[in-house]
Design a protein around this motif. Sequence first.
Motif, mmCIF file in Angstrom:
data_model
loop_
_atom_site.group_PDB
_atom_site.id
_atom_site.type_symbol
_atom_site.label_atom_id
_atom_site.label_comp_id
_atom_site.label_asym_id
_atom_site.label_seq_id
_atom_site.Cartn_x
_atom_site.Cartn_y
_atom_site.Cartn_z
ATOM 1 N N ARG A 168 0.382 -1.147 -0.120
ATOM 2 C CA ARG A 168 0.210 -0.174 0.120
ATOM 3 C C ARG A 168 0.504 0.963 -0.560
ATOM 4 O O ARG A 168 0.316 2.577 -0.063
ATOM 5 N N LEU A 169 2.518 1.031 -0.160
ATOM 6 C CA LEU A 169 2.922 2.594 0.006
ATOM 7 C C LEU A 169 2.682 3.244 -0.969
ATOM 8 O O LEU A 169 2.860 4.108 -1.067
ATOM 9 N N GLY A 170 2.707 3.286 -2.354
ATOM 10 C CA GLY A 170 2.204 4.162 -4.026
ATOM 11 C C GLY A 170 1.051 4.244 -4.008
ATOM 12 O O GLY A 170 0.771 5.611 -4.123
ATOM 13 N N MET A 171 -0.457 3.887 -3.338
ATOM 14 C CA MET A 171 -1.187 4.699 -2.890
ATOM 15 C C MET A 171 -1.495 5.662 -2.327
ATOM 16 O O MET A 171 -1.460 5.605 -1.348
ATOM 17 N N PRO A 172 -2.940 5.814 -2.823
ATOM 18 C CA PRO A 172 -2.808 7.646 -1.379
ATOM 19 C C PRO A 172 -3.508 6.573 -0.282
ATOM 20 O O PRO A 172 -4.779 5.964 -0.389
ATOM 21 N N GLN A 173 -3.218 7.572 0.784
ATOM 22 C CA GLN A 173 -3.857 7.339 1.530
ATOM 23 C C GLN A 173 -5.650 7.912 1.707
ATOM 24 O O GLN A 173 -5.337 9.221 1.677
ATOM 25 N N PRO A 174 -6.505 7.388 2.821
ATOM 26 C CA PRO A 174 -7.486 8.306 2.578
ATOM 27 C C PRO A 174 -7.113 9.385 3.645
ATOM 28 O O PRO A 174 -6.600 9.338 5.105
ATOM 29 N N VAL A 175 -8.087 10.051 3.605
ATOM 30 C CA VAL A 175 -8.034 11.025 4.816
ATOM 31 C C VAL A 175 -8.612 11.598 5.833
ATOM 32 O O VAL A 175 -9.997 10.896 5.944
ATOM 33 N N PRO A 176 -8.273 10.832 7.141
ATOM 34 C CA PRO A 176 -9.410 11.214 8.342
ATOM 35 C C PRO A 176 -9.889 12.144 8.954
ATOM 36 O O PRO A 176 -9.329 12.583 8.437
ATOM 37 N N GLN A 177 -10.998 12.337 8.074
ATOM 38 C CA GLN A 177 -11.830 13.336 8.869
ATOM 39 C C GLN A 177 -12.135 13.770 10.571
ATOM 40 O O GLN A 177 -12.663 12.523 11.334
ATOM 41 N N SER A 178 -11.762 14.414 11.031
ATOM 42 C CA SER A 178 -11.101 14.334 12.331
ATOM 43 C C SER A 178 -11.881 15.878 12.598
ATOM 44 O O SER A 178 -12.301 16.676 11.585
ATOM 45 N N GLN A 179 -12.666 15.708 13.617
ATOM 46 C CA GLN A 179 -12.954 16.344 14.622
ATOM 47 C C GLN A 179 -12.048 17.968 15.535
ATOM 48 O O GLN A 179 -12.527 18.125 16.512
ATOM 49 N N GLY A 180 -11.403 18.188 14.776
ATOM 50 C CA GLY A 180 -10.224 18.641 15.657
ATOM 51 C C GLY A 180 -10.770 20.419 15.840
ATOM 52 O O GLY A 180 -12.191 20.925 15.495
ATOM 53 N N ALA A 181 -10.067 21.212 16.940
ATOM 54 C CA ALA A 181 -10.988 22.221 17.202
ATOM 55 C C ALA A 181 -10.160 23.496 15.996
ATOM 56 O O ALA A 181 -9.462 23.415 14.922
ATOM 57 N N GLY A 182 -11.719 24.220 16.097
ATOM 58 C CA GLY A 182 -11.070 25.688 14.145
ATOM 59 C C GLY A 182 -10.178 26.026 15.438
ATOM 60 O O GLY A 182 -9.770 26.263 16.182
ATOM 61 N N PHE A 183 -9.939 27.665 14.358
ATOM 62 C CA PHE A 183 -8.400 28.511 15.020
ATOM 63 C C PHE A 183 -9.424 29.243 16.214
ATOM 64 O O PHE A 183 -8.002 29.282 16.599
ATOM 65 N N GLY A 184 -10.491 29.623 15.831
ATOM 66 C CA GLY A 184 -11.607 30.399 17.062
ATOM 67 C C GLY A 184 -11.039 29.514 18.769
ATOM 68 O O GLY A 184 -10.169 30.312 19.229
ATOM 69 N N ASP A 185 -11.030 28.112 18.388
ATOM 70 C CA ASP A 185 -10.620 27.917 19.677
ATOM 71 C C ASP A 185 -9.244 27.727 20.211
ATOM 72 O O ASP A 185 -8.917 27.614 21.178
ATOM 73 N N ILE A 186 -8.331 27.956 19.711
ATOM 74 C CA ILE A 186 -7.329 27.337 19.306
ATOM 75 C C ILE A 186 -6.825 28.521 19.959
ATOM 76 O O ILE A 186 -5.664 28.698 20.916
ATOM 77 N N LEU A 187 -6.949 29.892 19.297
ATOM 78 C CA LEU A 187 -6.806 31.329 19.868
ATOM 79 C C LEU A 187 -7.124 31.066 20.879
ATOM 80 O O LEU A 187 -6.722 32.151 22.109
ATOM 81 N N THR A 188 -8.460 30.660 21.218
ATOM 82 C CA THR A 188 -8.863 31.435 23.033
ATOM 83 C C THR A 188 -8.407 30.295 24.044
ATOM 84 O O THR A 188 -8.200 30.762 25.100
ATOM 85 N N ALA A 189 -8.350 29.088 23.080
ATOM 86 C CA ALA A 189 -7.487 28.216 24.118
ATOM 87 C C ALA A 189 -5.727 28.437 24.961
ATOM 88 O O ALA A 189 -5.303 28.411 26.093
ATOM 89 N N GLY A 190 -5.387 29.242 24.365
ATOM 90 C CA GLY A 190 -3.933 30.171 23.981
ATOM 91 C C GLY A 190 -3.912 31.140 25.130
ATOM 92 O O GLY A 190 -3.604 31.563 26.380
#
Length: 102
Positions: free
Chosen positions: A18-40
């Motif tokens: 599977r090394l040469g095949m494109p890997q599926p991008v996992p759909q993550s529920q990551g924090a948004g930019f505003g959330d990161i700024l607020t946490a900082g």
Amino acid sequence: MSAIAPVTALGGDPLVMRLGMPQPVPQSQGAGFGDILTAGMKQVESKLSTADTLVQRFALDDSVPIHQVTYALEQARMSVELAMQVRTRLVEGYRELMNMQL
């Protein structure tokens, strides 16, 4: 005792195949930019509060070591300085976007 499962049973093809095949991008529920700024900003506020508390305790009680107070004050100063740099870069980026011709 149970037998060890082959590698192919875990994820389809072996990893080498599977090394040469494109890997599926996992759909993550990551924090948004505003959330990161607020946490900082909450971290900056926490460091300022800790430094303020240590300074007050040092002024009232001699049991607080001076090196802890100095270290907390320096952490708070550096956190504020970093926050100001981030703010400056964000404002510069915003101004650059606003001055772009469409």
